[in-house]
Design a protein around this motif. Structure first.
Motif, PDB file in Angstrom:
ATOM      1  N   LYS A  25      54.933  30.844  43.114  1.00  0.00           N
ATOM      2  CA  LYS A  25      54.244  31.456  44.252  1.00  0.00           C
ATOM      3  C   LYS A  25      54.005  32.943  44.008  1.00  0.00           C
ATOM      4  O   LYS A  25      52.946  33.473  44.344  1.00  0.00           O
ATOM      5  CB  LYS A  25      55.042  31.236  45.535  1.00  0.00           C
ATOM      6  CG  LYS A  25      54.971  29.817  46.037  1.00  0.00           C
ATOM      7  CD  LYS A  25      55.758  29.645  47.320  1.00  0.00           C
ATOM      8  CE  LYS A  25      55.671  28.187  47.779  1.00  0.00           C
ATOM      9  NZ  LYS A  25      56.398  27.973  49.017  1.00  0.00           N
ATOM     10  N   GLU A  26      55.001  33.639  43.453  1.00  0.00           N
ATOM     11  CA  GLU A  26      54.838  35.059  43.142  1.00  0.00           C
ATOM     12  C   GLU A  26      53.745  35.266  42.098  1.00  0.00           C
ATOM     13  O   GLU A  26      52.934  36.188  42.214  1.00  0.00           O
ATOM     14  CB  GLU A  26      56.161  35.652  42.647  1.00  0.00           C
ATOM     15  CG  GLU A  26      57.185  35.829  43.746  1.00  0.00           C
ATOM     16  CD  GLU A  26      58.524  36.330  43.218  1.00  0.00           C
ATOM     17  OE1 GLU A  26      58.699  36.424  41.983  1.00  0.00           O
ATOM     18  OE2 GLU A  26      59.388  36.627  44.046  1.00  0.00           O
ATOM     19  N   ILE A  27      53.713  34.408  41.105  1.00  0.00           N
ATOM     20  CA  ILE A  27      52.681  34.491  40.070  1.00  0.00           C
ATOM     21  C   ILE A  27      51.307  34.268  40.685  1.00  0.00           C
ATOM     22  O   ILE A  27      50.368  35.021  40.421  1.00  0.00           O
ATOM     23  CB  ILE A  27      52.959  33.479  38.933  1.00  0.00           C
ATOM     24  CG1 ILE A  27      54.175  33.928  38.120  1.00  0.00           C
ATOM     25  CG2 ILE A  27      51.730  33.308  38.038  1.00  0.00           C
ATOM     26  CD1 ILE A  27      54.675  32.894  37.132  1.00  0.00           C
ATOM     27  N   GLU A  28      51.191  33.264  41.516  1.00  0.00           N
ATOM     28  CA  GLU A  28      49.909  32.951  42.156  1.00  0.00           C
ATOM     29  C   GLU A  28      49.456  34.099  43.055  1.00  0.00           C
ATOM     30  O   GLU A  28      48.288  34.476  43.055  1.00  0.00           O
ATOM     31  CB  GLU A  28      50.023  31.651  42.961  1.00  0.00           C
ATOM     32  CG  GLU A  28      48.712  31.131  43.470  1.00  0.00           C
ATOM     33  CD  GLU A  28      47.753  30.710  42.378  1.00  0.00           C
ATOM     34  OE1 GLU A  28      46.529  30.769  42.616  1.00  0.00           O
ATOM     35  OE2 GLU A  28      48.203  30.332  41.277  1.00  0.00           O
ATOM     36  N   CYS A  29      50.361  34.676  43.794  1.00  0.00           N
ATOM     37  CA  CYS A  29      50.050  35.797  44.686  1.00  0.00           C
ATOM     38  C   CYS A  29      49.586  37.005  43.871  1.00  0.00           C
ATOM     39  O   CYS A  29      48.560  37.617  44.185  1.00  0.00           O
ATOM     40  CB  CYS A  29      51.274  36.141  45.526  1.00  0.00           C
ATOM     41  SG  CYS A  29      50.984  37.448  46.723  1.00  0.00           S
ATOM     42  N   LEU A  30      50.335  37.350  42.844  1.00  0.00           N
ATOM     43  CA  LEU A  30      49.962  38.474  41.991  1.00  0.00           C
ATOM     44  C   LEU A  30      48.623  38.214  41.303  1.00  0.00           C
ATOM     45  O   LEU A  30      47.764  39.093  41.228  1.00  0.00           O
ATOM     46  CB  LEU A  30      51.050  38.756  40.955  1.00  0.00           C
ATOM     47  CG  LEU A  30      50.772  39.908  39.986  1.00  0.00           C
ATOM     48  CD1 LEU A  30      50.554  41.214  40.750  1.00  0.00           C
ATOM     49  CD2 LEU A  30      51.902  40.033  38.986  1.00  0.00           C
ATOM     50  N   TYR A  31      48.439  36.997  40.836  1.00  0.00           N
ATOM     51  CA  TYR A  31      47.169  36.612  40.194  1.00  0.00           C
ATOM     52  C   TYR A  31      45.998  36.847  41.142  1.00  0.00           C
ATOM     53  O   TYR A  31      44.985  37.440  40.762  1.00  0.00           O
ATOM     54  CB  TYR A  31      47.217  35.146  39.756  1.00  0.00           C
ATOM     55  CG  TYR A  31      45.872  34.593  39.399  1.00  0.00           C
ATOM     56  CD1 TYR A  31      45.261  34.913  38.184  1.00  0.00           C
ATOM     57  CD2 TYR A  31      45.188  33.766  40.286  1.00  0.00           C
ATOM     58  CE1 TYR A  31      44.015  34.419  37.869  1.00  0.00           C
ATOM     59  CE2 TYR A  31      43.943  33.267  39.970  1.00  0.00           C
ATOM     60  CZ  TYR A  31      43.361  33.595  38.766  1.00  0.00           C
ATOM     61  OH  TYR A  31      42.123  33.107  38.454  1.00  0.00           O
ATOM     62  N   ASN A  32      46.106  36.407  42.379  1.00  0.00           N
ATOM     63  CA  ASN A  32      45.033  36.573  43.358  1.00  0.00           C
ATOM     64  C   ASN A  32      44.751  38.044  43.648  1.00  0.00           C
ATOM     65  O   ASN A  32      43.600  38.453  43.778  1.00  0.00           O
ATOM     66  CB  ASN A  32      45.341  35.812  44.647  1.00  0.00           C
ATOM     67  CG  ASN A  32      45.206  34.315  44.466  1.00  0.00           C
ATOM     68  OD1 ASN A  32      44.391  33.844  43.687  1.00  0.00           O
ATOM     69  ND2 ASN A  32      46.023  33.562  45.179  1.00  0.00           N
ATOM     70  N   LEU A  34      45.363  40.589  41.573  1.00  0.00           N
ATOM     71  CA  LEU A  34      44.762  41.151  40.360  1.00  0.00           C
ATOM     72  C   LEU A  34      43.302  40.732  40.219  1.00  0.00           C
ATOM     73  O   LEU A  34      42.453  41.523  39.802  1.00  0.00           O
ATOM     74  CB  LEU A  34      45.560  40.727  39.126  1.00  0.00           C
ATOM     75  CG  LEU A  34      46.944  41.334  38.998  1.00  0.00           C
ATOM     76  CD1 LEU A  34      47.701  40.700  37.836  1.00  0.00           C
ATOM     77  CD2 LEU A  34      46.870  42.839  38.839  1.00  0.00           C
ATOM     78  N   LYS A  35      43.024  39.496  40.572  1.00  0.00           N
ATOM     79  CA  LYS A  35      41.657  38.983  40.498  1.00  0.00           C
ATOM     80  C   LYS A  35      40.719  39.819  41.372  1.00  0.00           C
ATOM     81  O   LYS A  35      39.631  40.192  40.948  1.00  0.00           O
ATOM     82  CB  LYS A  35      41.636  37.505  40.924  1.00  0.00           C
ATOM     83  CG  LYS A  35      40.354  36.791  40.637  1.00  0.00           C
ATOM     84  CD  LYS A  35      40.510  35.294  40.825  1.00  0.00           C
ATOM     85  CE  LYS A  35      40.438  34.968  42.302  1.00  0.00           C
ATOM     86  NZ  LYS A  35      40.325  33.537  42.591  1.00  0.00           N
ATOM     87  N   VAL A  36      41.147  40.150  42.577  1.00  0.00           N
ATOM     88  CA  VAL A  36      40.334  40.968  43.487  1.00  0.00           C
ATOM     89  C   VAL A  36      40.106  42.354  42.886  1.00  0.00           C
ATOM     90  O   VAL A  36      38.982  42.868  42.887  1.00  0.00           O
ATOM     91  CB  VAL A  36      41.012  41.066  44.881  1.00  0.00           C
ATOM     92  CG1 VAL A  36      40.353  42.136  45.730  1.00  0.00           C
ATOM     93  CG2 VAL A  36      40.982  39.728  45.589  1.00  0.00           C
ATOM     94  N   GLU A  39      37.617  42.082  39.954  1.00  0.00           N
ATOM     95  CA  GLU A  39      36.250  41.827  40.417  1.00  0.00           C
ATOM     96  C   GLU A  39      35.643  43.068  41.057  1.00  0.00           C
ATOM     97  O   GLU A  39      34.473  43.385  40.827  1.00  0.00           O
ATOM     98  CB  GLU A  39      36.222  40.644  41.392  1.00  0.00           C
ATOM     99  CG  GLU A  39      36.458  39.312  40.710  1.00  0.00           C
ATOM    100  CD  GLU A  39      36.655  38.147  41.666  1.00  0.00           C
ATOM    101  OE1 GLU A  39      36.796  38.379  42.895  1.00  0.00           O
ATOM    102  OE2 GLU A  39      36.674  37.004  41.190  1.00  0.00           O
ATOM    103  N   GLN A  40      36.419  43.805  41.847  1.00  0.00           N
ATOM    104  CA  GLN A  40      35.913  45.032  42.466  1.00  0.00           C
ATOM    105  C   GLN A  40      35.569  46.070  41.399  1.00  0.00           C
ATOM    106  O   GLN A  40      34.541  46.743  41.477  1.00  0.00           O
ATOM    107  CB  GLN A  40      36.937  45.607  43.446  1.00  0.00           C
ATOM    108  CG  GLN A  40      37.083  44.797  44.714  1.00  0.00           C
ATOM    109  CD  GLN A  40      38.230  45.290  45.593  1.00  0.00           C
ATOM    110  OE1 GLN A  40      39.129  45.994  45.152  1.00  0.00           O
ATOM    111  NE2 GLN A  40      38.198  44.894  46.852  1.00  0.00           N
ATOM    112  N   SER A  41      36.418  46.197  40.415  1.00  0.00           N
ATOM    113  CA  SER A  41      36.175  47.152  39.343  1.00  0.00           C
ATOM    114  C   SER A  41      34.924  46.772  38.553  1.00  0.00           C
ATOM    115  O   SER A  41      34.095  47.620  38.241  1.00  0.00           O
ATOM    116  CB  SER A  41      37.387  47.208  38.419  1.00  0.00           C
ATOM    117  OG  SER A  41      37.169  48.132  37.377  1.00  0.00           O
ATOM    118  N   ARG A  42      34.781  45.506  38.234  1.00  0.00           N
ATOM    119  CA  ARG A  42      33.587  45.048  37.514  1.00  0.00           C
ATOM    120  C   ARG A  42      32.320  45.316  38.311  1.00  0.00           C
ATOM    121  O   ARG A  42      31.309  45.738  37.750  1.00  0.00           O
ATOM    122  CB  ARG A  42      33.688  43.555  37.201  1.00  0.00           C
ATOM    123  CG  ARG A  42      34.599  43.256  36.051  1.00  0.00           C
ATOM    124  CD  ARG A  42      34.598  41.786  35.731  1.00  0.00           C
ATOM    125  NE  ARG A  42      35.365  41.537  34.533  1.00  0.00           N
ATOM    126  CZ  ARG A  42      35.615  40.331  34.053  1.00  0.00           C
ATOM    127  NH1 ARG A  42      35.157  39.265  34.676  1.00  0.00           N
ATOM    128  NH2 ARG A  42      36.316  40.191  32.953  1.00  0.00           N
TER     129      ARG A  42
END
Length: 142
Positions: A25-32, A34-36, A39-42
């Protein structure tokens, strides 16, 4: 008194499962999260690149027009564009073909005609090119 027999193997296995679940769950939360951020940076990078491309093409078009002294259909104008296309392509690679340089001139003239600043536009270069064929300024401003 009752004696409770505890199976240590079962307890350890249950703890491991709980810990793995929490970790997933911690990995999934951190992944989400980081993904945002990625994407914002890109998106900011794409906007910056697009703005720079529009600005570059506008400046190239302006410089060509100024060198041609407004003689957009003269033999000198054609020779100038052909010569500069060859040299720019040799130095910087594709993207500076005769056709592209003519489009850059057209971009500059378009902005001058519409009294727009290329720096203020949020449109991509391909969207701006689509506006070239529209003659009604009200339709363009819409």
């Amino acid at each position: 008194m009752f004696k409770i027999k505890i199976n240590l193997c079962t307890l350890e296995r249950n703890n491991r499962i709980i810990n793995e679940t929490i970790q997933e769950k911690e990995i999934e939360c951190l992944y989400n999260e980081l993904k945002v951020v990625i994407e914002q940076s890109r998106n900011r990078v794409y906007k910056t690149i697009n703005s720079e491309i529009v600005d570059l093409h506008w400046n190239i078009g302006k410089m060509i027009i100024e060198k041609q002294s407004g003689n957009t259909r003269s033999k000198y104008g054609d020779l100038l564009i052909e010569g500069i296309s060859k040299k720019l392509t040799e130095q910087f690679g594709k993207g500076f073909s005769i056709q592209n340089l003519r489009r850059m001139r057209q971009l500059y003239l378009f902005f001058e005609t519409q009294k727009w600043s290329p720096m203020g536009t949020k449109l991509s270069i391909s969207h701006i090119r689509q506006l070239f064929n529209i003659t009604d300024s009200n339709e363009i401003n819409y």
